[in-house]
Write an enzyme that holds these catalytic residues in place. Structure first.
Site, PDB file in Angstrom:
ATOM      1  N   LYS A 139      28.926  39.052  41.882  1.00 24.51           N
ATOM      2  CA  LYS A 139      30.084  39.083  40.984  1.00 24.51           C
ATOM      3  C   LYS A 139      30.033  40.405  40.240  1.00 24.51           C
ATOM      4  O   LYS A 139      28.958  40.956  40.023  1.00 24.51           O
ATOM      5  CB  LYS A 139      30.020  37.932  39.966  1.00 24.51           C
ATOM      6  CG  LYS A 139      31.367  37.543  39.429  1.00 24.51           C
ATOM      7  CD  LYS A 139      32.094  36.634  40.407  1.00 24.51           C
ATOM      8  CE  LYS A 139      33.506  36.363  39.993  1.00 24.51           C
ATOM      9  NZ  LYS A 139      34.092  35.287  40.829  1.00 24.51           N
ATOM     10  N   ASP A 179      39.365  38.479  40.673  1.00 23.86           N
ATOM     11  CA  ASP A 179      39.037  37.320  39.834  1.00 23.86           C
ATOM     12  C   ASP A 179      39.926  37.491  38.595  1.00 23.86           C
ATOM     13  O   ASP A 179      40.978  38.145  38.682  1.00 23.86           O
ATOM     14  CB  ASP A 179      37.530  37.294  39.483  1.00 23.86           C
ATOM     15  CG  ASP A 179      37.072  35.950  38.913  1.00 23.86           C
ATOM     16  OD1 ASP A 179      36.818  35.022  39.689  1.00 23.86           O
ATOM     17  OD2 ASP A 179      36.991  35.815  37.679  1.00 23.86           O
TER      18      ASP A 179
HETATM   19  P1  NDP Z   1      44.057  35.285  36.506  1.00 22.91           P
HETATM   20  O1  NDP Z   1      43.647  36.471  35.709  1.00 22.91           O
HETATM   21  O2  NDP Z   1      45.102  35.436  37.538  1.00 22.91           O
HETATM   22  O3  NDP Z   1      44.511  34.108  35.540  1.00 22.91           O
HETATM   23  C1  NDP Z   1      43.644  33.616  34.570  1.00 22.91           C
HETATM   24  C2  NDP Z   1      44.377  32.559  33.755  1.00 22.91           C
HETATM   25  O4  NDP Z   1      43.426  31.895  32.934  1.00 22.91           O
HETATM   26  C3  NDP Z   1      45.421  33.130  32.824  1.00 22.91           C
HETATM   27  O5  NDP Z   1      46.441  32.206  32.644  1.00 22.91           O
HETATM   28  C4  NDP Z   1      44.619  33.339  31.540  1.00 22.91           C
HETATM   29  O6  NDP Z   1      45.407  33.323  30.363  1.00 22.91           O
HETATM   30  C5  NDP Z   1      43.702  32.148  31.558  1.00 22.91           C
HETATM   31  N1  NDP Z   1      42.448  32.518  30.862  1.00 22.91           N
HETATM   32  C6  NDP Z   1      41.525  33.420  31.271  1.00 22.91           C
HETATM   33  N2  NDP Z   1      40.534  33.534  30.380  1.00 22.91           N
HETATM   34  C7  NDP Z   1      40.832  32.674  29.399  1.00 22.91           C
HETATM   35  C8  NDP Z   1      40.178  32.315  28.207  1.00 22.91           C
HETATM   36  N3  NDP Z   1      39.003  32.878  27.832  1.00 22.91           N
HETATM   37  N4  NDP Z   1      40.765  31.356  27.454  1.00 22.91           N
HETATM   38  C9  NDP Z   1      41.937  30.780  27.835  1.00 22.91           C
HETATM   39  N5  NDP Z   1      42.603  31.089  28.961  1.00 22.91           N
HETATM   40  C10 NDP Z   1      42.057  32.019  29.730  1.00 22.91           C
HETATM   41  O7  NDP Z   1      42.692  34.729  37.147  1.00 22.91           O
HETATM   42  P2  NDP Z   1      42.509  33.729  38.383  1.00 22.91           P
HETATM   43  O8  NDP Z   1      43.631  32.764  38.438  1.00 22.91           O
HETATM   44  O9  NDP Z   1      42.184  34.538  39.575  1.00 22.91           O
HETATM   45  O10 NDP Z   1      41.163  32.974  37.973  1.00 22.91           O
HETATM   46  C11 NDP Z   1      41.168  31.732  37.259  1.00 22.91           C
HETATM   47  C12 NDP Z   1      39.838  31.039  37.461  1.00 22.91           C
HETATM   48  O11 NDP Z   1      39.641  30.769  38.854  1.00 22.91           O
HETATM   49  C13 NDP Z   1      38.596  31.820  37.026  1.00 22.91           C
HETATM   50  O12 NDP Z   1      37.612  30.918  36.574  1.00 22.91           O
HETATM   51  C14 NDP Z   1      38.115  32.450  38.334  1.00 22.91           C
HETATM   52  O13 NDP Z   1      36.748  32.777  38.277  1.00 22.91           O
HETATM   53  C15 NDP Z   1      38.390  31.310  39.290  1.00 22.91           C
HETATM   54  N6  NDP Z   1      38.496  31.661  40.711  1.00 22.91           N
HETATM   55  C16 NDP Z   1      39.350  32.627  41.137  1.00 22.91           C
HETATM   56  C17 NDP Z   1      39.455  32.902  42.493  1.00 22.91           C
HETATM   57  C18 NDP Z   1      40.444  33.870  43.035  1.00 22.91           C
HETATM   58  O14 NDP Z   1      40.542  33.967  44.262  1.00 22.91           O
HETATM   59  N7  NDP Z   1      41.199  34.576  42.225  1.00 22.91           N
HETATM   60  C19 NDP Z   1      38.600  32.217  43.476  1.00 22.91           C
HETATM   61  C20 NDP Z   1      37.805  31.145  42.919  1.00 22.91           C
HETATM   62  C21 NDP Z   1      37.758  30.909  41.578  1.00 22.91           C
HETATM   63  P3  NDP Z   1      45.602  34.701  29.513  1.00 22.91           P
HETATM   64  O15 NDP Z   1      46.588  35.489  30.291  1.00 22.91           O
HETATM   65  O16 NDP Z   1      46.098  34.243  28.201  1.00 22.91           O
HETATM   66  O17 NDP Z   1      44.242  35.335  29.440  1.00 22.91           O
HETATM   67  O1  2IT Z   2      35.209  33.039  42.345  1.00 26.62           O
HETATM   68  C1  2IT Z   2      35.575  33.360  43.493  1.00 26.62           C
HETATM   69  O2  2IT Z   2      35.269  32.696  44.487  1.00 26.62           O
HETATM   70  C2  2IT Z   2      36.407  34.558  43.639  1.00 26.62           C
HETATM   71  N1  2IT Z   2      36.775  35.160  42.646  1.00 26.62           N
HETATM   72  C3  2IT Z   2      36.782  35.045  45.007  1.00 26.62           C
HETATM   73  C4  2IT Z   2      35.676  35.833  45.628  1.00 26.62           C
HETATM   74  C5  2IT Z   2      36.012  36.539  46.917  1.00 26.62           C
HETATM   75  O3  2IT Z   2      35.185  37.368  47.302  1.00 26.62           O
HETATM   76  O4  2IT Z   2      37.047  36.272  47.541  1.00 26.62           O
END
Ligand code: NDP
Ligand code: 2IT
Length: 458
Positions: A139, A179
């Site tokens: 990460k 992420d």
């Molecule tokens: P984005 O940046 O696209 O969206 C994040 C969302 O979560 C936003 O709505 C944001 O709101 C909210 N958020 C983030 N941090 C906080 C916080 N500290 N408190 C409250 N709200 C928060 O990220 P992703 O959708 O890509 O990621 C979301 C989750 O999914 C994370 O845990 C990530 O690790 C996990 N994940 C992502 C993957 C991917 O492929 N993208 C794969 C697997 C897991 P605001 O705009 O107000 O910050």
């Molecule tokens: O938490 C996760 O699995 C991710 N942010 C995606 C990682 C990746 O390499 O596609």
């Protein structure tokens, strides 16, 4: 692991040796609470594995598995649009490469520190193993806050970040993706800088690229879609479906948006989503096209959605789990659903919680849900569709091929069904029927541990 009844032990019953290893981890990694939490959850699942594989307690295998292979921290200087200079901290934790090149996303968020990076890289290592694909775990990211920054500022930041990181990457070495705070736009800036510095069009060095320049169809959708496919598999065990289910999805970013979309495609009604400033409660069901425009095109907030949608109201930040639902999907960030939230969900009739985010439920929250008989899917199983589709993107890049949306989505659905099945079977073998936490932790851990054991003292 062959089926064999083993005495199931509770989370308060870790044996002395695992407890000693855990105490030492806490002592040597002070202040990294999220990392401790992630390790603790895995340790609480491990007894049946150690029963079968006492060799995993020899040669320091577990201690080696808990120590990242490499931890990079570096200066990221950049100038804002007014010429003022800022210095952020960049990270890449290359946790484990027993199964393949380091693989995992980059997070840009002010809360990022080394402990958060280590928890995420550790989770990623086991998650990636669980996919059954040849991926190590990593990460990275920065405490850079993209909120309120212009596109030019984000680009300069990405270029500065990659100017240091590029020397550590490579399609056979380390392959980042997105992420929190890092999506296709940022990956474009990062890929452009990598290409410029190295003079190599090395498509396989990053995943989540745009579809027109080496990206895979379905990678953007994959985490949210995959989590919903996992949920559908869980419901199918009891001959149930998503049709007519009322759902809550926290967050409104990449994972949340695509989870909402797929839930509604499968007949569910999503009545709320959120960001860190508030909750949009929309009893008629979220208008996904409107939300998509506001979030992805205008880069707006859920408050803007409520302004434009008559049926929606804005509720206080953090209040989403107080609403009534059948299914809850935390898709924002770590520890966003605690024991009080879990109690509210149980009281309001929620029957399934599926983690789209990484470790969004606290340990006490998981306890409350499981004791109440709520079906609970941990992130490392439910959200592995994202990284699994990254592996499909790497396959396409390596063969200079490009698969259709339909074909790739079918591959994702197959992978999620297989992971679901493996979690169930592994839990059963451990005598922990229906416990997806045990199933996911044990199945992932065994793959990494077996590879490390085979490779000698690494
Ligand atoms: P984005 O940046 O696209 O969206 C994040 C969302 O979560 C936003 O709505 C944001 O709101 C909210 N958020 C983030 N941090 C906080 C916080 N500290 N408190 C409250 N709200 C928060 O990220 P992703 O959708 O890509 O990621 C979301 C989750 O999914 C994370 O845990 C990530 O690790 C996990 N994940 C992502 C993957 C991917 O492929 N993208 C794969 C697997 C897991 P605001 O705009 O107000 O910050
Ligand atoms: O938490 C996760 O699995 C991710 N942010 C995606 C990682 C990746 O390499 O596609």
């Amino acid at each position: 692991m062959s089926p064999r009844p083993v005495a199931w032990k509770t989370r308060r019953d870790m044996d002395d040796e695992l407890q000693e290893i855990y105490d030492e981890l806490v002592r040597r990694n002070p202040g990294q609470e999220e990392f401790h939490q992630a390790v603790r959850e895995v340790f609480d699942s491990l007894h049946p594995v150690i029963d079968h594989h006492p060799e995993f307690l020899r040669d320091g295998l577990i201690q080696r598995l808990l120590e990242p292979e490499r931890q990079l921290m570096f200066r990221v200087p950049w100038a804002d649009d007014d010429g003022e200079v800022h210095v952020n901290r960049g990270f890449r934790v290359e946790f484990n490469s027993a199964l393949g090149p380091y693989k995992g996303g980059l997070r840009f968020h002010p809360s990022v520190d080394l402990g958060i990076m280590k928890f995420l890289a550790f989770e990623q290592t086991l998650k990636n193993a669980l996919t059954g694909m040849p991926l190590g775990g990593a990460k990275g990211g920065s405490d850079f806050d993209p909120r309120g920054r212009s596109e030019a500022e984000v680009m300069r930041f990405c270029q500065s970040y990659m100017t240091e990181l590029y020397r550590h990457l490579g399609e056979h070495t380390d392959v980042p993706a997105g992420d929190i705070g890092v999506g296709t736009r940022e990956l474009g800036f990062l890929f452009g800088q990598y290409k410029r510095i190295t003079n190599r069009y090395e498509s396989g060095v990053l995943t989540g690229k745009g579809v027109g320049w080496g990206g895979a169809h379905v990678r953007s959708e994959a985490t949210g879609y995959g989590a919903v496919f996992f949920l559908a598999e869980m419901l199918a065990v009891d001959q149930q479906s998503l049709d007519g289910r009322v759902c809550l999805v926290s967050g409104s970013g990449n994972v949340a948006l695509h989870a909402i979309d797929k839930l509604q495609q499968l007949g569910a009604r999503v009545v709320a989503c959120s960001d860190s400033d508030g909750v949009a409660h929309d009893p008629d069901g979220i208008d996904i096209e409107l939300l998509r425009r506001i979030k992805q095109v205008e880069r707006g907030r859920v408050a803007d959605y409520v302004d434009e949608r008559d049926s929606a109201t804005l509720e206080p930040a953090g209040s989403i789990w107080q609403l009534e639902c059948d299914v809850a999907m935390p898709c924002a960030t770590q520890n966003e659903l605690d024991d009080d939230d879990a109690t509210a969900l149980v009281d309001h009739g929620c029957t399934a919680v599926v983690e789209g985010a990484n470790m969004p439920t606290t340990a006490k929250g998981i306890d409350v849900l499981q004791k109440a008989g709520v079906a609970f899917a941990p992130g490392k199983a439910a959200n592995c569709g994202g990284v699994a589709t990254s592996a499909l993107e790497m396959q396409q890049n390596a063969s200079r091929d490009s698969w259709s949306f339909t074909h790739t989505e079918a591959r994702l659905a197959e992978i999620m069904a297989r992971v679901h099945q493996e979690c169930r079977e592994t839990a059963q073998e451990c005598g922990a029927n229906d416990d997806y936490v045990v199933g996911a932790n044990v199945a992932g851990f065994q793959r990494v541990a077996a590879a490390m054991h085979a490779m000698g003292l690494i």
